[in-house]
Enzyme design. Structure first.
Site, PDB file in Angstrom:
ATOM      1  N   GLN A   3     -13.359   1.857   4.194  1.00  0.00           N
ATOM      2  CA  GLN A   3     -14.441   1.474   3.297  1.00  0.00           C
ATOM      3  C   GLN A   3     -15.504   0.604   3.962  1.00  0.00           C
ATOM      4  O   GLN A   3     -16.683   0.699   3.634  1.00  0.00           O
ATOM      5  CB  GLN A   3     -13.855   0.757   2.087  1.00  0.00           C
ATOM      6  CG  GLN A   3     -14.770   0.691   0.899  1.00  0.00           C
ATOM      7  CD  GLN A   3     -14.018   0.214  -0.327  1.00  0.00           C
ATOM      8  OE1 GLN A   3     -13.741  -0.974  -0.466  1.00  0.00           O
ATOM      9  NE2 GLN A   3     -13.681   1.140  -1.208  1.00  0.00           N
ATOM     10  N   GLU A  35     -10.281   5.103   0.879  1.00  0.00           N
ATOM     11  CA  GLU A  35     -10.329   4.103  -0.193  1.00  0.00           C
ATOM     12  C   GLU A  35     -11.487   4.399  -1.143  1.00  0.00           C
ATOM     13  O   GLU A  35     -12.658   4.292  -0.766  1.00  0.00           O
ATOM     14  CB  GLU A  35     -10.457   2.703   0.432  1.00  0.00           C
ATOM     15  CG  GLU A  35      -9.236   2.341   1.268  1.00  0.00           C
ATOM     16  CD  GLU A  35      -9.537   1.435   2.437  1.00  0.00           C
ATOM     17  OE1 GLU A  35      -8.570   1.087   3.152  1.00  0.00           O
ATOM     18  OE2 GLU A  35     -10.704   1.081   2.654  1.00  0.00           O
ATOM     19  N   HIS A  76     -17.508  -7.749   5.666  1.00  0.00           N
ATOM     20  CA  HIS A  76     -18.113  -6.482   5.256  1.00  0.00           C
ATOM     21  C   HIS A  76     -19.355  -6.153   6.080  1.00  0.00           C
ATOM     22  O   HIS A  76     -20.164  -5.335   5.660  1.00  0.00           O
ATOM     23  CB  HIS A  76     -18.520  -6.530   3.775  1.00  0.00           C
ATOM     24  CG  HIS A  76     -17.393  -6.750   2.836  1.00  0.00           C
ATOM     25  ND1 HIS A  76     -16.862  -7.995   2.595  1.00  0.00           N
ATOM     26  CD2 HIS A  76     -16.682  -5.884   2.067  1.00  0.00           C
ATOM     27  CE1 HIS A  76     -15.880  -7.894   1.711  1.00  0.00           C
ATOM     28  NE2 HIS A  76     -15.745  -6.636   1.387  1.00  0.00           N
ATOM     29  N   ALA A  81     -16.319  -1.119   8.142  1.00  0.00           N
ATOM     30  CA  ALA A  81     -15.839  -1.171   9.525  1.00  0.00           C
ATOM     31  C   ALA A  81     -14.954  -2.383   9.766  1.00  0.00           C
ATOM     32  O   ALA A  81     -14.049  -2.347  10.599  1.00  0.00           O
ATOM     33  CB  ALA A  81     -17.021  -1.178  10.494  1.00  0.00           C
ATOM     34  N   ASP A  82     -15.201  -3.448   9.034  1.00  0.00           N
ATOM     35  CA  ASP A  82     -14.386  -4.658   9.174  1.00  0.00           C
ATOM     36  C   ASP A  82     -12.928  -4.410   8.815  1.00  0.00           C
ATOM     37  O   ASP A  82     -12.041  -5.150   9.254  1.00  0.00           O
ATOM     38  CB  ASP A  82     -14.925  -5.762   8.267  1.00  0.00           C
ATOM     39  CG  ASP A  82     -16.427  -5.919   8.338  1.00  0.00           C
ATOM     40  OD1 ASP A  82     -17.122  -4.922   8.081  1.00  0.00           O
ATOM     41  OD2 ASP A  82     -16.903  -7.024   8.617  1.00  0.00           O
ATOM     42  N   TYR A  83     -12.676  -3.383   8.014  1.00  0.00           N
ATOM     43  CA  TYR A  83     -11.309  -3.090   7.578  1.00  0.00           C
ATOM     44  C   TYR A  83     -10.537  -2.255   8.601  1.00  0.00           C
ATOM     45  O   TYR A  83      -9.354  -1.957   8.394  1.00  0.00           O
ATOM     46  CB  TYR A  83     -11.317  -2.311   6.266  1.00  0.00           C
ATOM     47  CG  TYR A  83     -11.920  -3.005   5.075  1.00  0.00           C
ATOM     48  CD1 TYR A  83     -12.390  -4.313   5.144  1.00  0.00           C
ATOM     49  CD2 TYR A  83     -12.029  -2.343   3.858  1.00  0.00           C
ATOM     50  CE1 TYR A  83     -12.959  -4.936   4.055  1.00  0.00           C
ATOM     51  CE2 TYR A  83     -12.603  -2.959   2.752  1.00  0.00           C
ATOM     52  CZ  TYR A  83     -13.063  -4.250   2.857  1.00  0.00           C
ATOM     53  OH  TYR A  83     -13.623  -4.850   1.758  1.00  0.00           O
ATOM     54  N   ILE A  84     -11.185  -1.873   9.673  1.00  0.00           N
ATOM     55  CA  ILE A  84     -10.560  -0.931  10.594  1.00  0.00           C
ATOM     56  C   ILE A  84      -9.564  -1.596  11.528  1.00  0.00           C
ATOM     57  O   ILE A  84      -8.722  -0.929  12.132  1.00  0.00           O
ATOM     58  CB  ILE A  84     -11.657  -0.192  11.400  1.00  0.00           C
ATOM     59  CG1 ILE A  84     -11.183   1.202  11.814  1.00  0.00           C
ATOM     60  CG2 ILE A  84     -12.115  -1.010  12.612  1.00  0.00           C
ATOM     61  CD1 ILE A  84     -12.301   2.091  12.316  1.00  0.00           C
ATOM     62  N   GLU A 124      -5.115   0.559   6.046  1.00  0.00           N
ATOM     63  CA  GLU A 124      -5.803   1.354   7.054  1.00  0.00           C
ATOM     64  C   GLU A 124      -4.860   1.880   8.134  1.00  0.00           C
ATOM     65  O   GLU A 124      -5.028   3.005   8.617  1.00  0.00           O
ATOM     66  CB  GLU A 124      -6.929   0.526   7.677  1.00  0.00           C
ATOM     67  CG  GLU A 124      -8.107   0.293   6.754  1.00  0.00           C
ATOM     68  CD  GLU A 124      -7.834  -0.777   5.697  1.00  0.00           C
ATOM     69  OE1 GLU A 124      -8.560  -0.832   4.696  1.00  0.00           O
ATOM     70  OE2 GLU A 124      -6.874  -1.558   5.899  1.00  0.00           O
TER      71      GLU A 124
END
Length: 337
Positions: A82, A29, A129, A84-87, A60
């Site tokens: 972008q 991203e 985030h 770690a929370d998005y993983i 993701e």
């Protein structure tokens, strides 16, 4: 050698590997034209073209699924999530597919993918985030989990991750991106600012996965830490005037149990520090390992200093982090125990 902060060291690692190995690709991203939200990939698309460094949708699960296919085909993709929370949308792909591919196929296929992601708090990014999910992945066999604490290690560890034939989760502490960190948290760090860094070789080199570093020798107690908390522990030891031996784990899975065991048997005391929440955190596993291997050498109960067991507190994040005062209090508890 060149003076680099962690952003520059990570950029250098990817530059080296893209130049060295035509099978290395980089996507994620905003990593291409924009150069990454923290500028870790700045200039790489211009240098290697949009067939090897390219942007991808905010999807993701799709990113990791595509990377797994690339790895099975023989490529070595580096993927950036972008934050770690998005993983979490990719969790199933990581633990059910990437982690098991080599074993499930009897070694016919590998999954040599590296998943980079900024992690932890410190920039007032809020609850989506700022999370520290490393404990979720250290439970998964077949995935390696790496968290560097300084630019030199960041570059060497990232190169090792890209060259590894198994999937590696590479979490990058946001508070360390911009340069030296003295362990205090009285103000937010701005990772995109230009601050002095460390001496880092410009050429290819590796730091082995699964090997910890004793960053401060000592005799009184052992402190196990990683990422940002290494610097907090160093500051606490200086302020408390305690002869603490501080071990930077660098790799959480596989963990360097030999270095941990040798240190704890020497000091007889152990304090574990991490930013993630306490319950179910990686510190619980470390505590169990130390208890199993060093019980007869312990002079006091093992202690942990961690984030609070609460949803991530956006407004109070600088109270949530373990700082030198809380870590120092933990050191005192271990010393008098």
């Amino acid at each position: 050698m060149a003076t680099m902060n962690m952003v520059q060291a990570l950029n250098s690692a990817m530059d080296v590997m893209l130049q060295r190995d035509p099978d290395v690709l980089l996507f994620g991203e905003d990593v291409g034209f924009f150069g990454g939200v923290f500028r870790c990939t700045e200039g790489l698309q211009q240098r290697y073209g949009d067939q090897r460094v390219f942007d991808a949708p905010i999807a993701e699960g799709g990113l990791i699924a595509v990377a797994i296919g690339m790895g099975a085909y023989g490529l070595r993709p580096i993927i950036e999530c972008q934050f770690a929370d998005y993983i979490y949308p990719a969790f199933d792909q990581i633990v059910s597919e990437a982690a098991r591919l080599r074993h499930r196929s009897g070694g016919e296929f590998n999954s040599p993918i590296t998943i980079r992601s900024p992690y932890g708090g410190g920039i007032f990014g809020g609850q989506t985030h700022s999370q520290s999910p490393e404990g979720l992945f250290t439970h998964v066999c077949g995935v390696k989990t790496v968290i560097p604490s300084n630019p030199y290690d960041a570059k060497g560890l990232l190169i090792s991750a890209v060259e590894d034939d198994d999937p590696v989760l590479f979490f990058e502490p946001k508070r360390l991106y911009s340069g030296p960190f003295d362990g205090h948290h009285d103000r937010p760090m701005r990772p995109w600012t230009d601050q002095p860094g460390s001496d880092v070789p410009i050429e290819h080199y590796t730091v082995p996965l699964g090997k910890a570093a004793v960053v401060r020798p000592g005799e009184d107690l052992t402190v196990l830490a990683y990422g940002t908390m290494v610097h907090v522990a160093l500051t606490a030891a200086e302020e408390m005037d305690i002869d603490a031996e501080i071990v930077d784990l660098r790799t959480l899975l596989p963990v360097d149990i030999e270095t941990i065991e040798a240190s704890v048997k020497k000091t007889g005391r152990c304090l574990i520090v991490h930013e993630a929440t306490r319950t179910g955190g990686y510190g619980a596993e470390l505590s169990a390992l130390v208890q199993e291997r060093c019980f007869h050498h312990l002079e006091a109960p093992i202690q942990r200093v961690t984030g609070w067991d609460t949803p991530y507190p956006h407004t109070f994040e600088w109270h949530y982090f373990p700082g030198p005062r809380r870590v120092g209090e933990g050191m005192k508890r271990v010393m008098v125990g």
